[in-house]
Enzyme design. Structure first.
Site, short mmCIF file in Angstrom:
data_model
loop_
_atom_site.label_atom_id
_atom_site.label_comp_id
_atom_site.label_asym_id
_atom_site.label_seq_id
_atom_site.Cartn_x
_atom_site.Cartn_y
_atom_site.Cartn_z
N HIS A 26 0.81 -1.21 0.00
CA HIS A 26 0.00 0.00 0.00
C HIS A 26 0.85 1.27 0.00
O HIS A 26 0.35 2.33 -0.33
CB HIS A 26 -0.92 0.01 1.22
CG HIS A 26 -1.82 1.21 1.29
ND1 HIS A 26 -2.76 1.47 0.31
CD2 HIS A 26 -1.91 2.22 2.17
CE1 HIS A 26 -3.40 2.59 0.61
NE2 HIS A 26 -2.91 3.06 1.72
N CYS A 27 2.13 1.16 0.35
CA CYS A 27 2.92 2.37 0.56
C CYS A 27 3.83 2.75 -0.61
O CYS A 27 3.69 3.82 -1.18
CB CYS A 27 3.77 2.22 1.83
SG CYS A 27 2.80 2.19 3.35
N ILE A 28 4.76 1.87 -0.95
CA ILE A 28 5.85 2.28 -1.83
C ILE A 28 5.37 2.66 -3.24
O ILE A 28 5.87 3.62 -3.82
CB ILE A 28 6.94 1.20 -1.87
CG1 ILE A 28 7.51 1.01 -0.46
CG2 ILE A 28 8.06 1.57 -2.82
CD1 ILE A 28 8.50 -0.12 -0.33
N ILE A 57 2.60 4.06 -3.98
CA ILE A 57 1.63 5.15 -3.88
C ILE A 57 2.21 6.41 -3.27
O ILE A 57 1.99 7.53 -3.75
CB ILE A 57 0.41 4.67 -3.05
CG1 ILE A 57 -0.36 3.60 -3.84
CG2 ILE A 57 -0.51 5.83 -2.69
CD1 ILE A 57 -1.48 2.96 -3.07
N ASP A 58 2.99 6.26 -2.20
CA ASP A 58 3.42 7.42 -1.42
C ASP A 58 4.16 8.49 -2.22
O ASP A 58 3.96 9.69 -1.98
CB ASP A 58 4.30 6.97 -0.25
CG ASP A 58 3.50 6.17 0.78
OD1 ASP A 58 2.29 5.99 0.57
OD2 ASP A 58 4.10 5.74 1.77
#
Length: 436
Positions: A272-274, A276-277
């Site tokens: 979910h992070c890398i 998108i962030d």
């Protein structure tokens, strides 16, 4: 006794009730940790099936055991989808998704809708902590005005902090307790309460001077990974053209005891992070007239990896006199990383969709994902195939997309007709193994 004194005392004495909003990969571990040290915990989620499962002592996340949930329930933990109970907890920790919209722009709707649902039921003497990854300014620009609309004075009778989640699902070396916790407050008083909130359950709380600094810290952590993975993915393409094994090169470089951190290439970015962030920061930077070319370039490289893999599949099948259309292809691993059941932003799914569009007959094998789950933007009506000699021999190509420890890669090497290895599992060159 003032609101800050009373709340700090309740938190430090573990007499406070902790509300966790969003009971997924971030929220549920927090529930278990707060319950473990003796806090009364109330969990909120809009998904009735999650609420029902937790109250029955059942986990829906593979690496969290049922026994851990049962222990929390026995200790007083209750899950609910009744947001009118938001006035009961002394602390509300928000752990909801922050995805991107169709235009690759931040989608804060989960955060804002959650806060709006909580607002009518908030009271003085509470602390709200946002853990969802977001751009600098979100806490002060989106949450603070909403609280003030209820005549709650932030820093005096209500406290607001940002403390980004740091979870690494499936990593046995780090737990919620042992991963240091960044915390920034809207005011000094808010930070004081934030440290009290997390100080009893996290070994080390790392204070920063503002919520904006905390928000940017989280983005830097993941952009650092995204950029370095983009670099090594680009190096993989160069090394492949030169006939060099990039995994051998990274391993060799990693023997340098200073100045080098090993990152390994793959079929794309997941989780979910890398993936998108970085887009959260590039979007916010435009408000200041800045263009984050370096970050965006890494994003382009990483986003192109599934197409690169499909190109390698096409090359391999072509050598066997087969087109992609009509070929039977088995994807090994559809979780975004090894040894977990987390499917968020998995590059395996992107590869599957590209292959489906080209007419391939697809199957997958993943011991952590027995059936392809319902996803907002992706759908395959598939169940995990058994990994046997007969199964492997029936496919025209097998794609190693996620290198789970539970896979028997010797069996795969022996019986698969063609292997496309995106994870560097096979180091010795073989005629039927293509590195991708």
């Amino acid at each position: 006794m003032s609101h800050i004194q009373l709340l700090e005392s309740k938190l430090n004495n573990r007499d406070a009730c902790i509300g966790i909003v969003g009971l997924g990969y971030v929220g549920l571990p927090l529930v278990l940790r707060f319950a473990e040290v003796g806090y009364r915990v109330l969990g909120f989620d809009i998904d009735a099936s999650k609420v029902e499962a937790l109250n029955a002592g059942k986990s829906y996340i593979e690496h969290i055991r049922n026994e851990a949930v049962t222990t929390a329930v026995d200790g007083g933990f209750v899950a609910t989808n009744d947001f009118s109970r938001a006035g009961e907890p002394d602390a509300l920790i928000i752990c909801v998704p922050t995805p991107l919209n169709a235009y690759r722009e931040p989608d804060l709707s989960f955060v804002t809708q959650t806060v709006e649902a909580l607002l009518p039921h908030l009271r003085p003497g509470q602390v709200m902590s946002l853990e969802s990854t977001t751009y600098p300014g979100t806490t002060e620009e989106e949450l603070k005005p909403r609280l003030e609309s209820r005549s709650l004075v932030v820093g005096k009778d209500y406290f607001l902090v940002y403390s980004p989640e740091r979870e690494d699902p499936g990593n046995p070396n780090f737990t919620t307790r042992t991963i240091p916790k960044i915390c920034g407050g809207v005011t000094a008083e808010c930070l004081q309460i934030g440290k009290a909130l997390y100080g009893q359950v996290i070994d080390r709380v790392v204070p920063v001077k503002s919520t904006r600094a905390a928000e940017l810290t989280k983005l830097l952590e993941n952009i650092h990974r995204a950029v370095n993975i983009g670099l090594v993915n680009e190096m993989k393409i160069i090394a492949d053209r030169m006939g060099i094994d990039i995994f051998e090169v990274v391993d060799a470089a990693a023997t340098k005891p200073f100045g080098f951190v090993p990152y390994y290439p793959g079929p794309g970015l997941g989780g979910h992070c890398i993936p998108i962030d970085p887009f959260y920061l590039t979007w916010k930077a435009r408000e200041f007239g800045l263009h984050t070319r370096f970050i965006e370039l890494a994003g382009e490289v990483n986003s192109s990896m599934p197409e690169y893999v499909v190109g390698k599949i096409a090359d391999g099948l072509n050598e066997h006199g087969k087109p992609i259309r009509g070929s039977r292809i088995l994807i090994l691993g559809i979780a975004y990383k090894k040894n977990v059941d987390d499917m968020r932003e998995s590059p395996s799914v992107a590869i599957m969709e590209l292959l489906r569009d080209k007419g391939a007959e697809l199957s997958y094998a993943d011991p952590h994902v027995p059936r392809f789950p319902k996803m907002r933007e992706h759908h395959f009506d598939l169940e995990s195939a058994p990994l046997t000699a007969e199964t492997l021999a029936a496919f025209d190509a097998v794609v190693v997309a996620t290198h789970h420890d539970r896979f028997d890669f010797d069996l795969v090497r022996e019986h698969a007709r063609l292997i496309i290895d995106t994870r560097g599992v096979y180091r010795e060159p073989k005629a039927h193994i293509i590195k991708a």
